[in-house]
Design an enzyme around this catalytic site. Structure first.
Site, PDB file in Angstrom:
ATOM      1  N   ASP A 167     -22.391  52.269 -29.739  1.00  0.00           N
ATOM      2  CA  ASP A 167     -21.304  51.012 -29.931  1.00  0.00           C
ATOM      3  C   ASP A 167     -21.968  50.073 -30.778  1.00  0.00           C
ATOM      4  O   ASP A 167     -23.124  49.462 -30.590  1.00  0.00           O
ATOM      5  CB  ASP A 167     -21.095  50.413 -28.406  1.00  0.00           C
ATOM      6  CG  ASP A 167     -20.346  49.123 -28.480  1.00  0.00           C
ATOM      7  OD1 ASP A 167     -19.800  48.729 -29.722  1.00  0.00           O
ATOM      8  OD2 ASP A 167     -19.930  48.729 -27.530  1.00  0.00           O
ATOM      9  N   TRP A 175     -21.803  44.924 -22.004  1.00  0.00           N
ATOM     10  CA  TRP A 175     -20.742  45.887 -22.726  1.00  0.00           C
ATOM     11  C   TRP A 175     -21.528  47.126 -22.167  1.00  0.00           C
ATOM     12  O   TRP A 175     -20.508  48.134 -21.892  1.00  0.00           O
ATOM     13  CB  TRP A 175     -20.653  45.363 -23.828  1.00  0.00           C
ATOM     14  CG  TRP A 175     -19.880  44.257 -24.240  1.00  0.00           C
ATOM     15  CD1 TRP A 175     -20.686  43.087 -25.004  1.00  0.00           C
ATOM     16  CD2 TRP A 175     -18.780  43.703 -23.921  1.00  0.00           C
ATOM     17  NE1 TRP A 175     -19.966  41.900 -24.782  1.00  0.00           N
ATOM     18  CE2 TRP A 175     -18.661  42.235 -24.267  1.00  0.00           C
ATOM     19  CE3 TRP A 175     -17.739  44.066 -23.079  1.00  0.00           C
ATOM     20  CZ2 TRP A 175     -17.634  41.512 -23.904  1.00  0.00           C
ATOM     21  CZ3 TRP A 175     -16.753  43.536 -22.978  1.00  0.00           C
ATOM     22  CH2 TRP A 175     -16.762  42.177 -23.151  1.00  0.00           C
ATOM     23  N   LYS A 220     -16.179  41.397 -35.866  1.00  0.00           N
ATOM     24  CA  LYS A 220     -17.554  40.958 -36.116  1.00  0.00           C
ATOM     25  C   LYS A 220     -17.818  40.735 -37.513  1.00  0.00           C
ATOM     26  O   LYS A 220     -18.013  39.815 -38.330  1.00  0.00           O
ATOM     27  CB  LYS A 220     -18.646  41.412 -35.297  1.00  0.00           C
ATOM     28  CG  LYS A 220     -18.188  41.495 -33.792  1.00  0.00           C
ATOM     29  CD  LYS A 220     -18.260  40.345 -33.292  1.00  0.00           C
ATOM     30  CE  LYS A 220     -18.389  40.413 -31.507  1.00  0.00           C
ATOM     31  NZ  LYS A 220     -17.202  41.263 -30.828  1.00  0.00           N
TER      32      LYS A 220
END
Length: 361
Positions: A167, A100, A191
């Site tokens: 992030d 990511w 999450k």
């Protein structure tokens, strides 16, 4: 129906209380006789939910008033280009700790020069780079605090000489964070703070409006955080249902004792599982021990035991372990033990590993 234990990496396990509230809201939201899936986002009841959700974020993370809290669509992947669109004037620095982070680097290059200050790609992102220098001639330094695929995590808030952007898709609300050390924090909700479909953005307001390029209306963060509170995050129709579940999830976090209580529970769960991985001769962890994630526990069969992988996967599934297959790019196993994953589920996985060990002595 047999008991199942949800270790999915995301969308993932949610608090039962949030799920029950969501079910009731689908039937009837705020005693209106209309369900949450049908309600107008301009009703007073929904404006109240939006305001309460922002306030829960501020309270749980001690977010200062000079930071905007915004709820958007598009996932963290959309933020990979919205961050540089709003913040990158000439050059940005990135720490590359996983897939990511690498994708975020790719998107930032559309807006200016990007320097990758360090990368752990040389060892399949199994560690967090150390000893790098953050350049001071950049507009911001970007990090990914937790890596779901590889099971590594940055455990402390970095002291950065430039604006720090993070992030935090997969570890937000799992541990205390000093928001003042960051210029911006963002992430997908699926999450620790809700279902897929809503993205959170926490950004210091004085950082906005500084780039020379024109920014598309929907990409400009200022569009979504107006002085008029009732219009915040509602320039267009917001993802109503995911935000409602986020609201209920954050209420649950607060009722459990807040982020400090989550951190204590998460450390207990992670220690239990990592201790079993280290003790059990059939398994071995894949991440550097000092960088092991509290959220995503990655492991494989021990050397010489690789032929048992499929057998253990079937064995664990039969005992109710759901979502422990490792990411396709890594293989092996991954147990995601986010906030709402109960200790009992981790204990059940440990017992499953021990039972499998007894069969192969």
């Amino acid at each position: 129906m047999k008991k199942v234990h949800n270790f999915n990496a995301g969308p993932c396990v949610l608090p039962k209380e949030a799920i029950e509230s969501a079910i009731e809201a689908i039937r009837d939201f705020d005693n209106t006789g209309i369900g949450i899936l049908e309600i107008s986002h301009r009703t007073p009841g929904w404006e109240r939910i939006m305001a309460e959700t922002e306030q829960l974020w501020r309270e749980l993370l001690n977010i200062p008033e000079d930071y905007a809290v915004i709820f958007l669509g598009g996932g963290a992947s959309t933020q990979f280009f919205e961050v540089p669109a709003n913040l990158l004037k000439t050059k940005a620095a990135y720490l590359q700790t996983g897939v990511w982070a690498k994708k975020a680097v790719k998107e930032a290059k559309f807006y200016g020069e990007v320097e990758v200050v360090a990368s752990s790609e040389d060892k399949t992102y199994s560690y967090i780079p150390k000893g790098y220098t953050i350049p001071t001639d950049v507009d911001y330094f970007h990090i990914t605090t937790n890596n779901t695929i590889y099971g590594t995590e940055i455990h402390e808030d970095i002291d950065s000489p430039v604006t720090l952007v993070a992030d935090m898709s997969s570890d937000i609300m799992s541990r205390p964070v000093d928001v003042k050390k960051y210029g911006m924090i963002y992430g997908g909700a699926q999450k620790n703070v809700g279902p897929a479909g809503v993205t959170f953005v926490i950004v210091r307001r004085d950082l906005l409006g500084k780039v020379d390029r024109p920014i598309q209306t929907m990409v400009d963060y200022r569009t979504h955080y107006t002085d008029e509170a009732k219009n915040r995050s509602m320039f267009n129709t917001p993802p109503v249902f995911p935000i409602f579940v986020m609201h209920e999830t954050l209420k649950w976090v607060k009722e459990q004792g807040g982020v400090e209580a989550m951190y204590k529970r998460n450390k207990e769960k992670a220690e239990l599982l990592y201790n079993e991985i280290d003790r059990n001769p059939l398994f071995v962890g894949t991440a550097a021990k000092e960088d092991r994630s509290l959220m995503n526990v990655c492991f494989v069969m021990a050397p010489g035991k690789e032929a048992l992988q499929d057998e253990f996967m079937a064995f664990a599934k039969e005992r109710g372990m759901i979502g422990i297959k490792g990411h396709r790019s890594v293989g092996g196993f991954r147990a995601s033990i986010y906030n709402a994953c109960p200790l009992e589920s981790v204990q059940a996985l440990v017992a499953c590993m021990q039972e499998f060990e007894q069969l192969h002595k």
